[in-house]
Write an enzyme that holds these catalytic residues in place. Structure first.
Site, PDB file in Angstrom:
ATOM      1  N   ASP A 226      41.445  40.078  34.244  1.00 21.45           N
ATOM      2  CA  ASP A 226      40.485  40.360  33.169  1.00 21.45           C
ATOM      3  C   ASP A 226      40.549  41.816  32.739  1.00 21.45           C
ATOM      4  OD1 ASP A 226      39.782  37.785  33.721  1.00 21.45           O
ATOM      5  OD2 ASP A 226      37.647  38.191  34.070  1.00 21.45           O
TER       6      ASP A 226
ATOM      7  N   GLN B 132      36.473  41.317  45.404  1.00 23.41           N
ATOM      8  CA  GLN B 132      37.346  40.418  46.166  1.00 23.41           C
ATOM      9  C   GLN B 132      37.084  39.067  45.514  1.00 23.41           C
ATOM     10  OE1 GLN B 132      39.130  37.942  47.546  1.00 23.41           O
ATOM     11  NE2 GLN B 132      37.337  37.408  48.777  1.00 23.41           N
TER      12      GLN B 132
ATOM     13  N   SER C  27      29.560  35.028  38.142  1.00 20.48           N
ATOM     14  CA  SER C  27      30.470  33.883  38.224  1.00 20.48           C
ATOM     15  C   SER C  27      29.749  32.535  38.286  1.00 20.48           C
ATOM     16  CB  SER C  27      31.311  34.047  39.500  1.00 20.48           C
ATOM     17  OG  SER C  27      31.937  32.849  39.841  1.00 20.48           O
TER      18      SER C  27
ATOM     19  N   GLU D  76      30.640  30.342  40.126  1.00 15.55           N
ATOM     20  CA  GLU D  76      30.660  29.976  41.550  1.00 15.55           C
ATOM     21  C   GLU D  76      29.244  30.092  42.145  1.00 15.55           C
ATOM     22  OE1 GLU D  76      33.339  28.755  43.140  1.00 15.55           O
ATOM     23  OE2 GLU D  76      32.720  28.929  45.233  1.00 15.55           O
TER      24      GLU D  76
ATOM     25  N   TYR E 298      31.839  34.225  48.909  1.00 15.78           N
ATOM     26  CA  TYR E 298      32.072  34.851  47.596  1.00 15.78           C
ATOM     27  C   TYR E 298      30.908  34.539  46.648  1.00 15.78           C
ATOM     28  CZ  TYR E 298      33.944  35.334  42.851  1.00 15.78           C
ATOM     29  OH  TYR E 298      34.106  35.654  41.520  1.00 15.78           O
TER      30      TYR E 298
ATOM     31  N   ARG F  83      47.132  35.312  35.591  1.00 18.41           N
ATOM     32  CA  ARG F  83      46.313  34.885  36.716  1.00 18.41           C
ATOM     33  C   ARG F  83      47.086  35.082  38.022  1.00 18.41           C
ATOM     34  NH1 ARG F  83      41.187  34.036  38.556  1.00 18.41           N
ATOM     35  NH2 ARG F  83      40.425  31.945  38.106  1.00 18.41           N
TER      36      ARG F  83
HETATM   37  P1  NAP Z   1      41.418  39.760  39.940  1.00 19.79           P
HETATM   38  O1  NAP Z   1      42.621  39.498  39.085  1.00 19.79           O
HETATM   39  O2  NAP Z   1      41.437  39.322  41.354  1.00 19.79           O
HETATM   40  O3  NAP Z   1      41.163  41.352  39.917  1.00 19.79           O
HETATM   41  C1  NAP Z   1      40.284  41.972  40.803  1.00 19.79           C
HETATM   42  C2  NAP Z   1      40.334  43.475  40.591  1.00 19.79           C
HETATM   43  O4  NAP Z   1      39.403  44.109  41.492  1.00 19.79           O
HETATM   44  C3  NAP Z   1      41.708  44.109  40.863  1.00 19.79           C
HETATM   45  O5  NAP Z   1      41.956  45.093  39.881  1.00 19.79           O
HETATM   46  C4  NAP Z   1      41.502  44.768  42.229  1.00 19.79           C
HETATM   47  O6  NAP Z   1      42.318  45.895  42.434  1.00 19.79           O
HETATM   48  C5  NAP Z   1      40.045  45.222  42.085  1.00 19.79           C
HETATM   49  N1  NAP Z   1      39.398  45.543  43.362  1.00 19.79           N
HETATM   50  C6  NAP Z   1      39.231  44.727  44.424  1.00 19.79           C
HETATM   51  N2  NAP Z   1      38.569  45.354  45.402  1.00 19.79           N
HETATM   52  C7  NAP Z   1      38.304  46.613  44.940  1.00 19.79           C
HETATM   53  C8  NAP Z   1      37.645  47.742  45.490  1.00 19.79           C
HETATM   54  N3  NAP Z   1      37.121  47.742  46.721  1.00 19.79           N
HETATM   55  N4  NAP Z   1      37.541  48.872  44.742  1.00 19.79           N
HETATM   56  C9  NAP Z   1      38.077  48.907  43.508  1.00 19.79           C
HETATM   57  N5  NAP Z   1      38.730  47.880  42.945  1.00 19.79           N
HETATM   58  C10 NAP Z   1      38.846  46.750  43.656  1.00 19.79           C
HETATM   59  O7  NAP Z   1      40.117  39.157  39.269  1.00 19.79           O
HETATM   60  P2  NAP Z   1      39.862  38.636  37.759  1.00 19.79           P
HETATM   61  O8  NAP Z   1      40.225  37.200  37.677  1.00 19.79           O
HETATM   62  O9  NAP Z   1      40.418  39.605  36.795  1.00 19.79           O
HETATM   63  O10 NAP Z   1      38.265  38.675  37.720  1.00 19.79           O
HETATM   64  C11 NAP Z   1      37.569  39.853  37.312  1.00 19.79           C
HETATM   65  C12 NAP Z   1      36.143  39.784  37.837  1.00 19.79           C
HETATM   66  O11 NAP Z   1      35.479  38.652  37.280  1.00 19.79           O
HETATM   67  C13 NAP Z   1      36.010  39.642  39.343  1.00 19.79           C
HETATM   68  O12 NAP Z   1      34.836  40.330  39.724  1.00 19.79           O
HETATM   69  C14 NAP Z   1      35.819  38.153  39.554  1.00 19.79           C
HETATM   70  O13 NAP Z   1      35.151  37.906  40.752  1.00 19.79           O
HETATM   71  C15 NAP Z   1      34.995  37.819  38.324  1.00 19.79           C
HETATM   72  N6  NAP Z   1      35.113  36.454  37.823  1.00 19.79           N
HETATM   73  C16 NAP Z   1      36.333  35.942  37.541  1.00 19.79           C
HETATM   74  C17 NAP Z   1      36.433  34.673  36.998  1.00 19.79           C
HETATM   75  C18 NAP Z   1      37.770  34.059  36.667  1.00 19.79           C
HETATM   76  O14 NAP Z   1      37.812  32.846  36.470  1.00 19.79           O
HETATM   77  N7  NAP Z   1      38.827  34.836  36.567  1.00 19.79           N
HETATM   78  C19 NAP Z   1      35.253  33.926  36.724  1.00 19.79           C
HETATM   79  C20 NAP Z   1      34.025  34.504  36.991  1.00 19.79           C
HETATM   80  C21 NAP Z   1      33.955  35.781  37.527  1.00 19.79           C
HETATM   81  P3  NAP Z   1      43.760  45.812  43.184  1.00 19.79           P
HETATM   82  O15 NAP Z   1      44.760  45.566  42.090  1.00 19.79           O
HETATM   83  O16 NAP Z   1      43.842  47.166  43.794  1.00 19.79           O
HETATM   84  O17 NAP Z   1      43.687  44.692  44.192  1.00 19.79           O
HETATM   85  N1  GDD Z   2      43.342  28.092  45.014  1.00 17.52           N
HETATM   86  C1  GDD Z   2      43.583  26.776  45.193  1.00 17.52           C
HETATM   87  N2  GDD Z   2      44.749  26.374  45.790  1.00 17.52           N
HETATM   88  N3  GDD Z   2      42.646  25.888  44.789  1.00 17.52           N
HETATM   89  C2  GDD Z   2      42.915  24.578  44.958  1.00 17.52           C
HETATM   90  C3  GDD Z   2      44.101  24.098  45.539  1.00 17.52           C
HETATM   91  C4  GDD Z   2      45.059  25.054  45.972  1.00 17.52           C
HETATM   92  O1  GDD Z   2      46.121  24.715  46.497  1.00 17.52           O
HETATM   93  N4  GDD Z   2      44.063  22.746  45.537  1.00 17.52           N
HETATM   94  C5  GDD Z   2      42.903  22.382  44.988  1.00 17.52           C
HETATM   95  N5  GDD Z   2      42.193  23.488  44.637  1.00 17.52           N
HETATM   96  C6  GDD Z   2      40.847  23.467  44.057  1.00 17.52           C
HETATM   97  C7  GDD Z   2      39.846  24.330  44.834  1.00 17.52           C
HETATM   98  O2  GDD Z   2      39.378  23.603  45.985  1.00 17.52           O
HETATM   99  C8  GDD Z   2      38.777  24.532  43.767  1.00 17.52           C
HETATM  100  O3  GDD Z   2      37.888  23.442  43.745  1.00 17.52           O
HETATM  101  C9  GDD Z   2      39.577  24.534  42.450  1.00 17.52           C
HETATM  102  O4  GDD Z   2      40.887  24.065  42.766  1.00 17.52           O
HETATM  103  C10 GDD Z   2      39.697  25.907  41.793  1.00 17.52           C
HETATM  104  O5  GDD Z   2      40.147  26.840  42.740  1.00 17.52           O
HETATM  105  P1  GDD Z   2      40.598  28.324  42.315  1.00 17.52           P
HETATM  106  O6  GDD Z   2      41.587  28.282  41.219  1.00 17.52           O
HETATM  107  O7  GDD Z   2      40.975  29.037  43.582  1.00 17.52           O
HETATM  108  O8  GDD Z   2      39.270  28.944  41.654  1.00 17.52           O
HETATM  109  P2  GDD Z   2      37.734  28.916  42.109  1.00 17.52           P
HETATM  110  O9  GDD Z   2      37.023  27.980  41.196  1.00 17.52           O
HETATM  111  O10 GDD Z   2      37.575  28.738  43.554  1.00 17.52           O
HETATM  112  O11 GDD Z   2      37.293  30.426  41.791  1.00 17.52           O
HETATM  113  C11 GDD Z   2      37.672  31.054  40.559  1.00 17.52           C
HETATM  114  O12 GDD Z   2      36.684  30.827  39.596  1.00 17.52           O
HETATM  115  C12 GDD Z   2      35.419  31.413  39.879  1.00 17.52           C
HETATM  116  C13 GDD Z   2      34.485  31.042  38.720  1.00 17.52           C
HETATM  117  O13 GDD Z   2      33.925  29.787  38.962  1.00 17.52           O
HETATM  118  C14 GDD Z   2      37.883  32.545  40.863  1.00 17.52           C
HETATM  119  O14 GDD Z   2      38.437  33.158  39.748  1.00 17.52           O
HETATM  120  C15 GDD Z   2      36.569  33.224  41.159  1.00 17.52           C
HETATM  121  O15 GDD Z   2      36.774  34.650  41.252  1.00 17.52           O
HETATM  122  C16 GDD Z   2      35.601  32.927  40.014  1.00 17.52           C
HETATM  123  O16 GDD Z   2      34.364  33.563  40.203  1.00 17.52           O
END
Ligand code: NAP
Ligand code: GDD
Length: 321
Positions: free
Chosen positions: A15, A83, A125, A127, A149, A184
């Site tokens: 993001d 995280q 999130s 979640e 988380y 991603r």
């Molecule tokens: P991501 O790709 O895992 O990126 C996480 C970022 O956080 C990375 O830049 C990482 O840096 C940094 N970070 C981790 N620990 C840190 C620390 N202690 N101090 C400073 N930086 C740190 O996550 P994303 O998918 O872009 O998501 C962005 C945010 O939205 C996260 O907070 C996630 O939980 C939230 N979120 C994501 C989703 C989704 O579907 N993607 C949905 C809802 C909420 P490094 O490169 O150094 O590891």
């Molecule tokens: N990662 C993963 N790996 N997930 C799997 C697998 C696998 O091999 N097989 C099935 N799944 C299922 C997980 O059990 C979960 O129900 C779903 O796929 C999505 O898993 P993830 O893609 O790991 O995402 P998430 O939903 O647990 O979490 C993501 O979305 C959240 C928002 O709802 C992350 O981006 C979180 O940071 C974010 O907050």
């Protein structure tokens, strides 16, 4: 006129890279906070490096956050660092709490000390809805997190609301449903599938091992969702918003769409592997984003099929190289 300045924590993440692109395109001076590492982790922002100002800082270290704010003097802070991988949160629950929960308070405290007029965005999130209390989920749906988380994110959400109510900070919580892209991380299920499909199609792998195929998620495109973050900070009043597509698909649906895009049947390649099952699962997420549509004028643009296509095509091209 002086440029608007924004600080993004988590700028090296999925993001962070899309948000940095968006803010640069809007004429912001963009600062990204990065933590020290012995190897470079700038792949997602390599193409933006010359336009970004990077400052060192870590959510674990209060004084580094204060210094990051002093160095960047932003009018907007987007707290995306966390995280963010759910399975790791069972393995490292305390560290997840430190980054993903207490890290938010540290940043809010830094804002209070340095400049309390800074507008703050917290990456909350879906979640947090966990074992969902109603469907679809809106801003009014109670939380029932199902992972360390999710629990940490619920803390981050409520401390953001609390600092808004206690100190009058302009602090918003964006409750974002899953959003994906070709940037991603490879361990998240959508990218694991698109990468796996490409490997199988190119003869680099024979099977794809996954966990629960029945889990349902509301998957959108990350590029659309960073626009919602920005819009939240442009409103007259700080508030919380649910952001999603309103459509839910299973992991199996994602497999079906991704494999069929390259002319294969997922049933021939996907193997269920119990080691990818979670101690507690979130079975179904689907967003009610009507408030975001009404107030922010936001809606997602890229649909499910298009997202799958985009991700598979990207991984095919990457692996062919
Ligand atoms: P991501 O790709 O895992 O990126 C996480 C970022 O956080 C990375 O830049 C990482 O840096 C940094 N970070 C981790 N620990 C840190 C620390 N202690 N101090 C400073 N930086 C740190 O996550 P994303 O998918 O872009 O998501 C962005 C945010 O939205 C996260 O907070 C996630 O939980 C939230 N979120 C994501 C989703 C989704 O579907 N993607 C949905 C809802 C909420 P490094 O490169 O150094 O590891
Ligand atoms: N990662 C993963 N790996 N997930 C799997 C697998 C696998 O091999 N097989 C099935 N799944 C299922 C997980 O059990 C979960 O129900 C779903 O796929 C999505 O898993 P993830 O893609 O790991 O995402 P998430 O939903 O647990 O979490 C993501 O979305 C959240 C928002 O709802 C992350 O981006 C979180 O940071 C974010 O907050």
């Amino acid at each position: 006129m002086e440029k608007r300045r924004a600080l993004i924590t988590g700028v090296t993440g999925q993001d962070g890279s899309f948000l940095a692109e968006l803010l640069l395109s809007k004429g912001y001076e963009v600062y990204g906070m990065v933590r020290r590492s012995s190897t470079e982790k700038m792949e997602r922002i390599e193409h933006l490096r010359s336009q970004l100002n990077l400052v060192q800082g870590d959510l674990l270290d209060q004084s580094s956050l204060i210094e990051a704010l002093k160095a960047s003097r932003p009018s907007e802070v987007y707290n995306l660092a966390a995280q963010s991988f759910v399975p790791t949160s069972w393995n490292q629950p305390v560290l997840t709490g430190e980054f993903t929960a207490l890290g938010v308070t540290r940043m809010l405290e830094a804002i209070r000390k340095v400049d309390d007029s800074i507008k703050f965005y917290q990456a909350s999130s879906s979640e947090m809805f966990g074992k969902v209390r109603e469907t679809p989920q809106s801003e009014a749906t109670p939380f029932y997190p199902r992972s360390p988380y999710g629990v940490a994110k619920a803390y981050g959400h409520f401390i953001t609301v609390n600092y808004r109510e206690s100190y009058g900070l302009f602090a918003c919580s964006g409750i974002l449903f899953n959003h994906e892209s070709s940037r991603r991380g490879l361990e998240f299920v959508t990218r694991k599938i698109s990468d796996g499909v490409a490997r199988i199609k190119l003869g680099l792998a024979k099977e794809l091992r996954l966990g629960n195929l029945d889990a349902r998620r509301d998957w959108g495109f990350a590029g659309d969702y960073v626009e919602a973050m920005w819009l939240m900070l442009q409103q007259a009043k700080a508030d919380d918003y649910v952001i999603g597509t309103g459509e839910s698909h299973s992991v199996r649906d994602f497999c079906e769409a991704a494999f069929s895009h390259v002319g294969l049947d997922y049933k021939d390649y996907v193997k269920v592997d119990k080691s990818f099952m979670r101690p507690a699962e979130v079975d179904l997420l689907v967003a009610d984003s009507s408030k975001a549509r009404r107030v922010l004028g936001w809606s997602s643009k890229v649909n499910f099929r298009e997202l799958v296509r985009m991700m598979v095509e990207h991984d095919l091209a990457r692996l062919k190289k």
